[in-house]
Design a protein around this motif. Structure first.
Motif, mmCIF file in Angstrom:
data_model
loop_
_atom_site.group_PDB
_atom_site.id
_atom_site.type_symbol
_atom_site.label_atom_id
_atom_site.label_comp_id
_atom_site.label_asym_id
_atom_site.label_seq_id
_atom_site.Cartn_x
_atom_site.Cartn_y
_atom_site.Cartn_z
ATOM 1 N N LYS A 27 11.255 120.137 4.484
ATOM 2 C CA LYS A 27 12.545 120.541 4.941
ATOM 3 C C LYS A 27 13.434 120.879 3.924
ATOM 4 O O LYS A 27 14.378 121.637 4.263
ATOM 5 N N HIS A 28 13.284 120.675 2.536
ATOM 6 C CA HIS A 28 14.039 120.997 1.564
ATOM 7 C C HIS A 28 13.445 121.775 0.499
ATOM 8 O O HIS A 28 12.406 121.499 0.105
ATOM 9 N N VAL A 56 13.314 121.886 -25.628
ATOM 10 C CA VAL A 56 14.282 120.374 -25.658
ATOM 11 C C VAL A 56 15.077 120.635 -24.437
ATOM 12 O O VAL A 56 15.234 121.551 -23.989
ATOM 13 N N GLY A 57 15.371 119.506 -24.169
ATOM 14 C CA GLY A 57 16.235 119.211 -23.052
ATOM 15 C C GLY A 57 15.719 118.073 -21.864
ATOM 16 O O GLY A 57 14.773 117.347 -22.202
ATOM 17 N N THR A 58 16.232 117.992 -20.639
ATOM 18 C CA THR A 58 16.051 117.222 -19.747
ATOM 19 C C THR A 58 15.380 118.090 -18.484
ATOM 20 O O THR A 58 16.144 118.926 -17.993
ATOM 21 N N LEU A 59 14.322 117.507 -18.144
ATOM 22 C CA LEU A 59 13.617 118.221 -17.072
ATOM 23 C C LEU A 59 14.048 117.304 -15.868
ATOM 24 O O LEU A 59 13.714 116.124 -15.927
ATOM 25 N N THR A 60 14.308 118.199 -14.820
ATOM 26 C CA THR A 60 14.697 117.559 -13.405
ATOM 27 C C THR A 60 14.223 118.409 -12.444
ATOM 28 O O THR A 60 13.642 119.440 -12.522
ATOM 29 N N VAL A 61 14.128 117.556 -11.154
ATOM 30 C CA VAL A 61 13.488 118.619 -10.050
ATOM 31 C C VAL A 61 14.735 118.268 -9.020
ATOM 32 O O VAL A 61 15.007 117.168 -8.978
ATOM 33 N N GLN A 62 15.299 119.410 -8.570
ATOM 34 C CA GLN A 62 16.547 119.464 -7.854
ATOM 35 C C GLN A 62 16.343 120.119 -6.363
ATOM 36 O O GLN A 62 15.791 121.336 -6.514
ATOM 37 N N THR A 63 16.990 119.744 -5.376
ATOM 38 C CA THR A 63 17.018 120.446 -4.400
ATOM 39 C C THR A 63 17.779 121.784 -4.398
ATOM 40 O O THR A 63 18.771 121.619 -5.317
ATOM 41 N N VAL A 64 17.668 122.878 -4.045
ATOM 42 C CA VAL A 64 18.497 124.170 -4.153
ATOM 43 C C VAL A 64 18.746 124.731 -2.893
ATOM 44 O O VAL A 64 18.137 124.424 -1.655
ATOM 45 N N ASN A 65 19.963 125.420 -3.133
ATOM 46 C CA ASN A 65 20.225 126.210 -2.072
ATOM 47 C C ASN A 65 19.987 127.719 -2.308
ATOM 48 O O ASN A 65 20.473 128.307 -3.545
ATOM 49 N N VAL A 122 7.745 112.888 -4.596
ATOM 50 C CA VAL A 122 7.032 111.771 -4.087
ATOM 51 C C VAL A 122 7.440 111.917 -2.494
ATOM 52 O O VAL A 122 7.151 110.604 -2.060
ATOM 53 N N ASP A 123 7.989 112.724 -2.048
ATOM 54 C CA ASP A 123 8.348 112.729 -0.625
ATOM 55 C C ASP A 123 8.187 113.987 -0.006
ATOM 56 O O ASP A 123 8.466 114.937 -0.590
ATOM 57 N N ASN A 124 7.297 113.817 1.183
ATOM 58 C CA ASN A 124 6.836 115.250 1.683
ATOM 59 C C ASN A 124 8.018 115.981 2.213
ATOM 60 O O ASN A 124 7.708 117.124 3.012
ATOM 61 N N GLN A 125 9.238 115.693 2.346
ATOM 62 C CA GLN A 125 10.146 116.326 2.983
ATOM 63 C C GLN A 125 10.785 117.549 1.954
ATOM 64 O O GLN A 125 11.364 118.345 2.259
ATOM 65 N N TYR A 126 10.154 117.318 0.643
ATOM 66 C CA TYR A 126 10.619 118.242 -0.392
ATOM 67 C C TYR A 126 9.446 119.370 -0.844
ATOM 68 O O TYR A 126 8.384 118.878 -1.212
ATOM 69 N N ALA A 127 9.645 120.707 -0.498
ATOM 70 C CA ALA A 127 8.783 121.566 -0.909
ATOM 71 C C ALA A 127 9.027 121.949 -2.401
ATOM 72 O O ALA A 127 10.155 122.100 -2.832
ATOM 73 N N LEU A 128 8.035 121.794 -3.264
ATOM 74 C CA LEU A 128 8.269 122.150 -4.675
ATOM 75 C C LEU A 128 7.193 123.369 -4.979
ATOM 76 O O LEU A 128 5.798 122.875 -5.785
ATOM 77 N N PRO A 129 7.038 124.456 -4.705
ATOM 78 C CA PRO A 129 6.130 125.446 -4.577
ATOM 79 C C PRO A 129 5.885 125.869 -6.172
ATOM 80 O O PRO A 129 4.827 126.223 -6.495
ATOM 81 N N HIS A 130 6.773 125.579 -7.223
ATOM 82 C CA HIS A 130 6.318 126.025 -8.569
ATOM 83 C C HIS A 130 6.232 124.754 -9.337
ATOM 84 O O HIS A 130 7.335 124.318 -10.027
ATOM 85 N N ASN A 131 5.314 124.188 -9.160
ATOM 86 C CA ASN A 131 5.128 122.673 -9.801
ATOM 87 C C ASN A 131 4.174 122.560 -10.812
ATOM 88 O O ASN A 131 4.407 121.338 -11.633
ATOM 89 N N GLU A 132 3.770 123.714 -11.441
ATOM 90 C CA GLU A 132 3.034 123.408 -12.531
ATOM 91 C C GLU A 132 3.486 124.371 -13.538
ATOM 92 O O GLU A 132 3.773 125.850 -13.451
ATOM 93 N N ILE A 133 3.746 123.820 -14.931
ATOM 94 C CA ILE A 133 4.379 124.606 -16.066
ATOM 95 C C ILE A 133 3.494 124.631 -17.236
ATOM 96 O O ILE A 133 2.861 123.732 -17.640
#
Length: 136
Positions: A27-28, A56-65, A122-133
């Motif tokens: 959904k997100h 360098v830096g902090t890697l996060t996954v965030q919901t986006v608008n 970890v939750d299937n409500q979140y689509a993460l299409p670009h998941n491989e770096i």
């Protein structure tokens, strides 16, 4: 009797569909960020995720608008990290725990050039299409 059976079927069907209504996957929309910078070069099916091995830096996954002209970060979500070996394509978990933030330098110490960092929702409500770096 026929009317009662039909009515019972209709009520049962209504209950089942209402129970599964809130369980629709993906959904997100989400995206990976290194600090405040989007990791993918283009949020589209053609987008590529590449990071130098010196990042360098902090890697996060965030919901986006998503809008026509910009992508707005909304909220961090939990994710897992795995590493795909370049030669064997073997996927190995980086750690067992879920992350909301991870230091990219710590992850990169376990990678070599050509490996990929794989982010898992970890939750299937979140689509993460670009998941491989790809690590360069």
């Amino acid at each position: 009797m026929k009317n009662k059976t039909g009515l019972m079927f209709l009520v049962a069907y209504g209950l089942l569909t209402s129970l599964t209504y809130g369980q629709d996957p993906f959904k997100h929309c989400t995206a990976a960020f290194l600090d405040t910078r989007l990791v993918v070069n283009e949020y589209s099916p053609k987008g590529k995720c590449v990071l130098p091995s010196t990042s360098v830096g902090t890697l996060t996954v965030q919901t986006v608008n998503l809008s026509a002209d910009k992508i707005s970060r909304m909220a961090e979500i939990p994710f897992k990290v795995a590493i795909r070996d370049k030669e064997t394509q073997t996927l190995v978990m980086y750690a067992k725990e879920d992350f909301k933030q991870v230091d990219i330098q710590q992850v990169l110490t376990r990678c070599k050039r050509g490996d990929s960092i794989v982010l898992l929702s970890v939750d299937n409500q979140y689509a993460l299409p670009h998941n491989e770096i790809l690590v360069q």
